[in-house]
Design an enzyme around this catalytic site. Structure first.
Site, mmCIF file in Angstrom:
data_model
loop_
_atom_site.group_PDB
_atom_site.id
_atom_site.type_symbol
_atom_site.label_atom_id
_atom_site.label_comp_id
_atom_site.label_asym_id
_atom_site.label_seq_id
_atom_site.Cartn_x
_atom_site.Cartn_y
_atom_site.Cartn_z
ATOM 1 N N SER A 181 3.999 -1.572 6.591
ATOM 2 C CA SER A 181 3.049 -2.476 5.957
ATOM 3 C C SER A 181 2.450 -3.511 6.904
ATOM 4 O O SER A 181 1.414 -4.088 6.598
ATOM 5 C CB SER A 181 3.705 -3.173 4.773
ATOM 6 N N HIS A 209 2.891 2.090 0.474
ATOM 7 C CA HIS A 209 1.533 1.944 1.016
ATOM 8 C C HIS A 209 0.843 3.285 1.245
ATOM 9 O O HIS A 209 -0.246 3.330 1.803
ATOM 10 C CB HIS A 209 1.554 1.134 2.316
ATOM 11 N N LYS A 240 0.465 -0.836 -6.271
ATOM 12 C CA LYS A 240 -0.541 -0.994 -5.215
ATOM 13 C C LYS A 240 -1.716 -0.067 -5.510
ATOM 14 O O LYS A 240 -2.542 -0.380 -6.358
ATOM 15 C CB LYS A 240 0.106 -0.752 -3.854
#
Ligand SMILES: *Cc1c(COP(=O)(O)O)cnc(C)c1O
Length: 392
Positions: A181, A209, A240
């Site tokens: 990240s 991610h 996310k």
């Protein structure tokens, strides 16, 4: 002053003295590409809303319908009375999406790592973890009695050495972020899977991610590398790229059945409200039907990354929509972030200990819903402020 008050004062004073005390900025609009934060309109490069799904009309509608039909809460933990039809529908869709036998959703990606690692790994086992793995993996490891070893970031010779040292252990797990990240680099999953296989270890990858970002239709890093069936535990987040909230593990049916007995966040914390579950179902339907959002995300990433590089910024080793702009010392990174904000761009400053003290940075994340105009304007502001602070 009592002891509690003295403790808090001492801790806060120390954080302030080191210049790292920080209160969150406040978002006054929905999470889009241009937002109002702390009363100022800015282009945000700080959200994880990769595909813009937080504001997608189909997701809003799904959430509202679920509230009308099922109410606002599940009323219980999964294992007592809090498994609704919707939870199972989402998990079947997730398993299909990830090409695994089964999946299990948990309240957040953070809780998923805690719950899965602490349930699966025991005394006599060995956990082998990349040194830059996310805090939730580290906390999951801390919660269990299994011994652990760390290997240098993405260093396959280092991983082999640790696997060699772990030959006497019972189960051996190699755990890595799919996308890291802070630098936006991708784990060398094919090499990790091959090495683990050689030593009889199994692999867990945290695709927080990479969910909605990497792989066909945003299926994640396992799909990106064509490793279906070779990774025992694929952790993902629904918070996310998927736009709502939650974590999940895509795994075998036996693993799901086991986690429903043993994963503590499943046993002791209330399940997702129906609106969140319905939102995630709608998000998966969109990903399955339409690749245009993921394509748009990567086009925007290429445009913005190229722009930063052409301006002469140091963008490190990024291979994904996460692009760090590395400036060196912490004070400069914070000043850079502050000046960008004043000029109309929100890019968070990130300093030691999150990143090495000489690699402090602002971190940028572009999304599928940034327009070219917004990205071009952000690049202009980066250029102006970068020159002003002699970064470029
Ligand atoms: C964000 C993140 C998580 C936590 O996910 P949440 O759903 O926000 O709790 C876990 N692992 C990694 C690698 C992350 O980046």
């Amino acid at each position: 002053m009592d002891k509690l008050q003295a403790y808090l004062k001492n801790e806060l004073d120390s954080l302030r003295a080191r210049g790292v005390f920080h209160l969150p900025r406040v978002l006054e609009t929905e999470q889009k590409a241009t937002v109002v934060i702390d009363g100022r309109e800015v282009i945000t490069l700080s959200s994880n809303n990769y595909l813009g799904l937080t504001v997608h009309p189909r997701l809003r509608e799904a959430a509202i319908k679920a509230i009308e039909q099922y109410g606002v809460g599940s009323g219980s933990v999964r294992t007592i009375a809090g498994t609704m039809t919707l939870h199972n529908v989402l998990e079947e869709k997730l398993a299909k999406f990830k090409h695994t036998e089964a999946s299990l959703t948990i309240q957040s990606g953070y809780a998923t790592n805690l719950g899965v690692i602490s349930a699966v790994m025991q005394e006599g086992d060995m956990i082998i973890s990349d040194e830059l793995n996310h805090a939730s993996i580290i906390d999951g490891i801390r919660l269990c009695k299994s011994p652990r070893k760390v290997f240098p970031h993405k260093d396959m010779a280092g991983l082999r050495r640790v696997l060699e040292e772990s030959k006497g252990a019972n189960k051996v797990m190699v755990v890595t972020d799919g996308v890291f990240s802070m630098d936006g680099d991708i784990a060398p999953l094919p090499e990790i899977v091959a090495l683990a296989g050689e030593y009889g270890a199994f692999v867990m990858v945290d695709d927080a991610h990479s969910s909605g970002v990497l792989g066909r239709n945003g299926r994640g890093s396992v799909s990106h590398f064509g490793l279906d069936g070779r990774v025992a535990l694929q952790i993902g987040t629904l918070s996310k790229g998927i736009g709502a909230l939650g974590g999940y593990v895509a795994c075998s049916q036996d693993m799901r059945d086991f986690l429903l007995q043993r994963a503590r966040p499943v046993l002791f914390s209330t399940s997702h409200p129906p609106s969140v579950v319905a939102t995630c179902i709608a998000a998966l339907d969109i990903l399955e039907e339409d690749t245009s959002l993921v394509e748009r995300l990567w086009e925007n990433t290429a445009f913005f990354k190229r722009g930063l590089e052409q301006l002469g910024f140091n963008t490190g080793k990024s291979e994904t929509p996460i692009t760090p702009v590395i400036v060196g010392e912490g004070a400069l990174a914070m000043q850079f972030s502050q000046r960008l904000f004043s000029e109309g761009v929100f890019a968070q400053g990130i300093v030691f200990p999150t990143v090495p003290a000489d690699k402090c940075r602002v971190r940028t994340i572009v999304t599928a819903i940034h327009t070219r105009e917004e990205l071009a304007k952000a690049l202009d502001i980066f250029e102006r402020v970068g020159k002003e602070l002699s970064i470029i």
